[in-house]
Structure formats: C-alpha cells, structure tokens
Write an enzyme that holds these catalytic residues in place. Structure first.
Site, short mmCIF file in Angstrom:
data_model
loop_
_atom_site.label_atom_id
_atom_site.label_comp_id
_atom_site.label_asym_id
_atom_site.label_seq_id
_atom_site.Cartn_x
_atom_site.Cartn_y
_atom_site.Cartn_z
N SER A 144 0.85 -1.19 0.00
CA SER A 144 0.00 0.00 0.00
C SER A 144 0.88 1.23 0.00
O SER A 144 1.99 1.21 0.57
CB SER A 144 -0.89 0.02 1.24
OG SER A 144 -1.54 1.28 1.39
N TYR A 157 -2.42 -0.90 9.84
CA TYR A 157 -2.43 -1.26 8.42
C TYR A 157 -1.15 -0.77 7.74
O TYR A 157 -0.47 -1.54 7.05
CB TYR A 157 -3.65 -0.64 7.75
CG TYR A 157 -3.78 -0.94 6.27
CD1 TYR A 157 -4.23 -2.18 5.83
CD2 TYR A 157 -3.45 0.02 5.31
CE1 TYR A 157 -4.36 -2.46 4.48
CE2 TYR A 157 -3.57 -0.26 3.96
CZ TYR A 157 -4.02 -1.50 3.55
OH TYR A 157 -4.14 -1.77 2.21
#
Length: 261
Positions: A144, A157
């Site tokens: 990401s 995350y």
C-alpha cells in the site's frame, strides 16, 4: 505491449475472493495462467472461480487462512501436486482495521499483522523453498502507499504493509542468485469493498480524491480512484518476461497520491 511468460504458468494468488486479489486472478487467468485462487472466504472464492471458469479460464479455488503456517505448507504442496510447479506468487490477501492508536486493541493490531505481514511470510517462504530448486519464479506482494506515507488512524495497516513490502525486497535480495524476482505493488485508494467499508454507509469517494488537509492527507492528482484492474495490470507486468530485469522494486499505483519519489 504483449506480456509473455505468464501463459501456462501456475499462478498462486492469495486474497483472490474479492477486490484486488480477484482482479489479479482474472488478469493472470486471462493471460493464460493456471490460477490457484486462495482465500479464507469459501463463498466469495467460489464466485470468483466460477466466473473465471465460465469465461473459459483455468482456475481452481483453495480455501486457506494464510495466518496458519502449517495449512499454507499443505496448500502449496497440494497446488503443485494438482496443477504443477508454482511459477508466480501474488500476495494480495489483506485486512484493514482503522482507528487511533490510543484506542486500538491488542487483537486488532495482531490480527492485522497476522494477515498482512505474517501471511505474506508464510506463503512466500513455502513457495520460495520450491522455486529455489527450479531456479526460476516471480513473487509480487500487494502492499500500500500507506506503507511509505504516515496516515492518521491507519497505523496498524500502514505498519503491517511496510513490513510486508520490506520483507519482499529482502527476499528478493536473497533469491536473486536463483533467478527469482521479488517485487512490490503499492496501490493507493482503490475502488474495492475494503475502501467502501472504510468510507462507511453513504461515504463519498470524492472525499478521498479531494484529500483532507485536516488529516494531512493530499488528494489524488489524477482525480480518480484506482480500479482493481489498474493494480492487477501492474502486477501482471512485474511477473511477466517484460520485467525480467526488475527485482526488489516498489511500484506505486496511486494516481500520484503519495507524491512518491
């Protein structure tokens, strides 16, 4: 550009039940790969595999939780017994827990790392052990852009994705002597069920595109969300022969949102 080196290759794709993982499975199957689609959601996985089979593609579903190291080892052995040697691995399984660090539970933190970091380790290790003897293969981890840019209320995350990205680059260094390439694709905001869940009911994707100065988050310069296929096409390039001299690379697919150097 026609991508080569994918056709007739066994491609193991985790997180294939929805979102980016499903798109990767579709793109690779469309390029002629024999796809081993892996997910812990049996119903979602069956939907994806049925769709690919209806389109005349080669795909088989395997229900496995990537957090379970022993189950992963059994999975890889089974895939190779049933489909042949795995030549492509795409780590696309991922979970997202949002919230401020001071309010986050131990369980939310550990669950995030179990899938996003430990899961990548389990599957990559199991596949790499077999690729080494064959002296060929390509591994891509879907991380990401949050791995490289601080994001408020996304600490678990972002940290887990940073761990998986750097792990993959280190793995690439170790496996280079065997001709095995390991790369990372780092998407930004992508129109997936995960993003929709994060926005909440009635959430407007335009707020992601515009950004949020209060959260120190720039918008998306290309003025649109990524589609899962945008990310899948980047993955397909990195596992193809056309990327034959590319390894330990982190390809951002985020419309410029990270202002990445």
């Amino acid at each position: 550009m026609e991508l080569t080196g994918i056709e007739s290759t066994v491609a193991l794709v985790t997180g294939a039940g929805q979102g980016i993982g499903a798109a990767v499975a579709g793109v690779l199957a469309g390029a002629g790969a024999h796809v081993a689609a892996v997910d812990r959601n049996a119903e979602a996985l069956a939907t994806v595999v049925t769709k690919l089979e209806a389109e005349g593609q080669s795909a088989r579903g395997y229900r496995v939780d990537v957090c379970d190291s022993e189950a992963v080892d059994v999975l890889v052995r089974r895939v190779e017994d049933e489909l042949g040697p795995v030549g492509i691995l795409v780590n696309a399984a991922g979970v997202l827990h949002t919230g401020r660090v001071v309010e986050m539970s131990d369980r939310q933190w550990s669950d995030t790392f179990s899938v996003n970091a430990a899961g990548v380790f389990h599957v990559s290790r199991a596949v790499a052990r077999r690729m080494v003897g064959r002296r060929r293969g390509a591994i891509v981890t879907v991380a990401s852009n949050a791995a490289g840019v601080p994001r408020a209320e996304m600490a678990a995350y972002a940290a887990s994705k940073a761990a998986s990205a750097h792990f993959t680059r280190c793995l690439g260094l170790e496996l280079a002597d065997y001709g095995i390439r390991c790369n990372v694709v780092s998407p930004g905001s992508t129109d997936t069920p995960m993003l929709r869940a994060m926005l909440g009911e009635g959430g407007d994707p335009r707020q992601v595109i515009e950004g949020s100065p209060a959260a120190y988050k720039v918008g998306i310069p290309l003025r649109k969300l990524a589609q899962p296929r945008d990310v899948a096409e980047a993955v397909a390039y990195l596992v193809s022969d056309q990327a034959g001299h590319v390894t330990m690379h982190d390809l951002y697919v985020d419309g410029g949102a990270a202002l990445h150097v």
